[in-house]
Enzyme design. Structure first.
Site, PDB file in Angstrom:
ATOM      1  N   TYR A  36       0.819  -1.215   0.000  1.00 30.49           N
ATOM      2  CA  TYR A  36       0.000   0.000   0.000  1.00 30.49           C
ATOM      3  C   TYR A  36       0.852   1.264   0.000  1.00 30.49           C
ATOM      4  CZ  TYR A  36      -4.471  -2.312   0.347  1.00 30.49           C
ATOM      5  OH  TYR A  36      -5.580  -3.066   0.070  1.00 30.49           O
ATOM      6  N   GLU A 129       5.032 -32.336   8.428  1.00 35.02           N
ATOM      7  CA  GLU A 129       4.485 -31.360   7.475  1.00 35.02           C
ATOM      8  C   GLU A 129       3.251 -30.649   8.029  1.00 35.02           C
ATOM      9  OE1 GLU A 129       3.221 -33.153   3.793  1.00 35.02           O
ATOM     10  OE2 GLU A 129       2.103 -31.396   3.151  1.00 35.02           O
ATOM     11  N   ASP A 182       3.192 -35.886   3.572  1.00 35.41           N
ATOM     12  CA  ASP A 182       2.204 -36.598   2.765  1.00 35.41           C
ATOM     13  C   ASP A 182       2.891 -37.156   1.526  1.00 35.41           C
ATOM     14  OD1 ASP A 182      -0.676 -34.386   3.246  1.00 35.41           O
ATOM     15  OD2 ASP A 182       0.124 -36.041   4.447  1.00 35.41           O
TER      16      ASP A 182
END
Lengths: 295, 361
Positions: A36, A129, A182
């Site tokens: 911004y 994870e 995973d």
């Protein structure tokens, strides 16, 4: 100079200018706030968050520093639990085995992490994870059954979590670091980030690399889970697989695993192991650790 | 505010599970077709008369499941399987997540949403909240400020490290001995705003508690907030982005969500006031034009849908006016836009002066 290149050049200077101001004020900014500010002060050069992020990357590479040192707020998503005792300067001693199932949050302040004193009697460090798995293992006090330290970055690792892991590993070089991710390209990418550093982060990348070994889930574990638990790979997974392959950093064994993932077209989450009951995950981990079944 | 769900002990639930199963079994044994009736709940509707059942927290009728219909049979099968897992969790005093439950019978459940619906049905049947079933998720909320409490014997001393974030415990029922020197509670939508306030040492100069759910608040965050208000009786101010998502998060805190409509009574925080950012703030605080982003077609659609919610007209017409203004002006902006001129504007001026002058809705 082409206009685009010229603008990119100027953007780097604009970012440095604002960071200089922030640092002089002894404050910090979030990347969104930086966007911004730049949007309002230099609307001709900045129009998107992505541009701002890229320019920050450029500055980081140029000055060979971390984003944190530029005054950009580093939040850490990391958590640590288990048989480790941390003590910051002038701070209380934190026993990470008494932190409940939520673990102890890892600070985003690299200077603070650097000054931490670390004491442990663990025999392994297990990097997890996902937050949910970390919480399950912490709740079950897995780190007492196998004397260990649990660490998670709740997904893609941030600098602070990698930094702390690196520090503990430096102080205790004999502790094997094992990763539980995973079975999909994204999980492997997370493991590789801990192991080799973050490819997308320029020169900062390789600083906090650790010798992480792949504990699970691996291709051979698929026989442990029922067919319906396997889900098809998404296009994003295939993209990640492609970039991992072309990065050239994967050792032979990892490349084979990745090829197996892509060929099967499927992926599996760690939670799939719960098919055999809640106790199974702990047993699976213990079995693989004791059998030195990691690559 | 101690709702009935707070006092549902595992032994009570286990008895209700047994009773429910026994009634189904009795039906089967007597050659009757087992019928399960589940109340339907809604958090809001498009009825602006003020006489809808949402206003009285009443159920909107019952859904009837019977073994005569194939799809109902599947649904009952799923429900009973999930119930069995829940029973085990309660007996073993263990906690699990919705995802864990899904993976226990992936071929039967097929999709996560099937498990989620079964869990909601079970909560309605057993008249309890999801956490009573020992089904929890990871905690996402953060808190800092003038607060001290215990959880499972562990002390959370937020006062000692005032501008440090602490994770809100997942097992809110284990929280005890809450002590505070705060004058109000500030709830912020985004983690980045929370960090900004920490960096500005906001709690050092303002006696308050700051909470964030990092977006849509999860159950522990909402329960924690309710607990704080119940014990401390402090005013609560909510700071969200001036866009349809921010407003939706605000209504989630205040009224609850449609997803957990059956539990809204125990999750909503009626004391929540909207501190900002209002569409009118952009003029008031002279935000630069570049910070005002145009509403997309999707944004407009969302605002229109939100405007039709019955509770807005009924309970907070002033909120509705501001939301309508957002639609009329066609622009949105984030809280960070307030920090463009001066990073500490939010902490030093905007928040304290708005609270002091009562400029909240």
């Amino acid at each position: 100079m082409r206009e685009n290149a010229a603008k990119a050049f100027v953007r780097v200077w604009k970012v440095m200018e604002i960071c200089f101001q922030i640092l002089t004020e002894e404050k910090r900014v979030t990347q969104r706030e930086l966007f911004y500010k730049l949007l309002c002060h230099s609307p001709d050069y900045f129009s998107s968050q992505l541009q701002v992020n890229r320019s920050i990357q450029d500055v980081v590479s140029l000055l060979r520093c971390s984003r944190f040192s530029l005054g950009i707020m580093a939040s850490s998503r990391g958590l640590i639990a288990g048989r480790v005792i941390l003590q910051g300067p002038n701070q209380e001693v934190v026993d990470c085995s008494a932190c409940g199932s939520s673990g102890h949050p890892i600070s985003g302040d690299l200077d603070y992490l650097d000054k931490l004193s670390v004491r442990t009697d663990a025999r392994y460090i297990i990097v997890v994870e996902k937050h949910a798995i970390f919480q399950r293992l912490a709740e079950d006090r897995m780190f007492h059954h196998i004397p260990s330290i649990l660490v998670t970055a709740k997904g893609y690792p941030d600098i602070a979590t990698r930094f702390l892991l690196h520090r503990i590993s430096r102080n205790f070089p004999k502790l094997p670091i094992l990763a539980l991710v995973d079975w999909n390209p994204a999980g492997l990418a997370i493991l590789c980030t801990f192991k080799f550093g973050s490819i997308g982060m320029g020169l900062e990348a390789y600083r906090y690399a650790c010798n992480v070994k792949w504990l699970g889930m691996r291709g051979d574990d698929l026989e442990l889970i029922p067919e319906p638990s396997l889900v098809p790979l998404r296009p994003r997974d295939l993209q990640i697989a492609k970039s991992l392959n072309s990065s050239g950093i994967l050792p032979e064994t990892y490349r084979e695993e990745l090829a197996r993932m892509v060929q099967s077209g499927k992926r599996a989450e760690i939670e799939a192991l719960y098919f055999h009951g809640y106790d199974f995950l702990g047993k699976y981990i213990a079995h693989n650790i004791v059998g030195a079944n990691y690559i | 505010m101690e709702g009935k769900s707070e006092t549902v002990q595992p032994c009570v639930l286990l008895r209700r599970i047994r009773d429910f199963t026994r009634s189904v079994l009795e039906d089967v044994c007597s050659d009757r077709v087992p019928v399960v009736r589940i109340d339907r709940f809604r958090n809001y509707c498009a009825d602006s008369s003020g006489k809808c059942c949402c206003s009285f927290d009443l159920s909107d009728g019952k859904e009837t499941l019977t073994l005569k219909k194939e799809c109902h049979t599947q649904r009952l099968d799923v429900l009973l399987k999930v119930l069995l897992i829940v029973q085990k969790l309660l007996l073993e005093n263990r906690h699990g997540s919705k995802r864990d439950i899904y993976y226990m019978h992936p071929s039967v459940f097929v999709e996560q949403s099937v498990v989620d619906r079964a869990l909601n049905d079970i909560c309605i049947l057993l008249k309890c909240s999801r956490h009573n079933l020992n089904v929890v998720s990871v905690g996402n909320g953060l808190v800092m400020g003038w607060l001290r409490f215990f959880e499972s014997g562990r002390q959370f001393d937020c006062i000692k490290y005032l501008n440090t974030a602490h994770h809100i415990p997942v097992q809110v029922e284990q929280i005890s001995d809450i002590m505070s020197l705060a004058q109000y509670i500030l709830v912020v939508e985004k983690e980045s705003v929370f960090q900004r306030l920490a960096n500005d040492q906001f709690c050092g100069t303002n006696r308050c508690i700051v909470v964030t759910g990092k977006g849509y608040p999860d159950i522990p965050t909402r329960r924690f907030l309710r607990l704080l208000i119940e014990k401390l009786h402090l005013p609560v101010y909510c700071l969200v982005d001036c866009d349809p998502y921010g407003f939706d998060i605000l209504t989630t805190y205040r009224f609850g969500s449609m997803q957990l409509a059956h539990d809204a009574k125990f999750l909503r925080v009626p004391a929540v006031r909207w501190l900002g950012a209002f569409p009118s703030d952009s003029e008031r605080y002279k935000l630069p034009q570049q910070c005002l982003l145009p509403l997309s077609a999707e944004d407009k659609r969302r605002i229109e849908a939100t405007l039709s919610r019955c509770y807005l007209q009924r309970e907070v017409p002033e909120w509705r006016l501001e939301l309508d203004l957002m639609l009329q002006r066609g622009v949105k902006f984030e809280i960070e836009a307030l920090s463009v001129r001066s990073l500490s504007f939010l902490a030093e001026t905007y928040i304290p002066s708005k609270i002091q002058h009562g400029e909240y809705l």
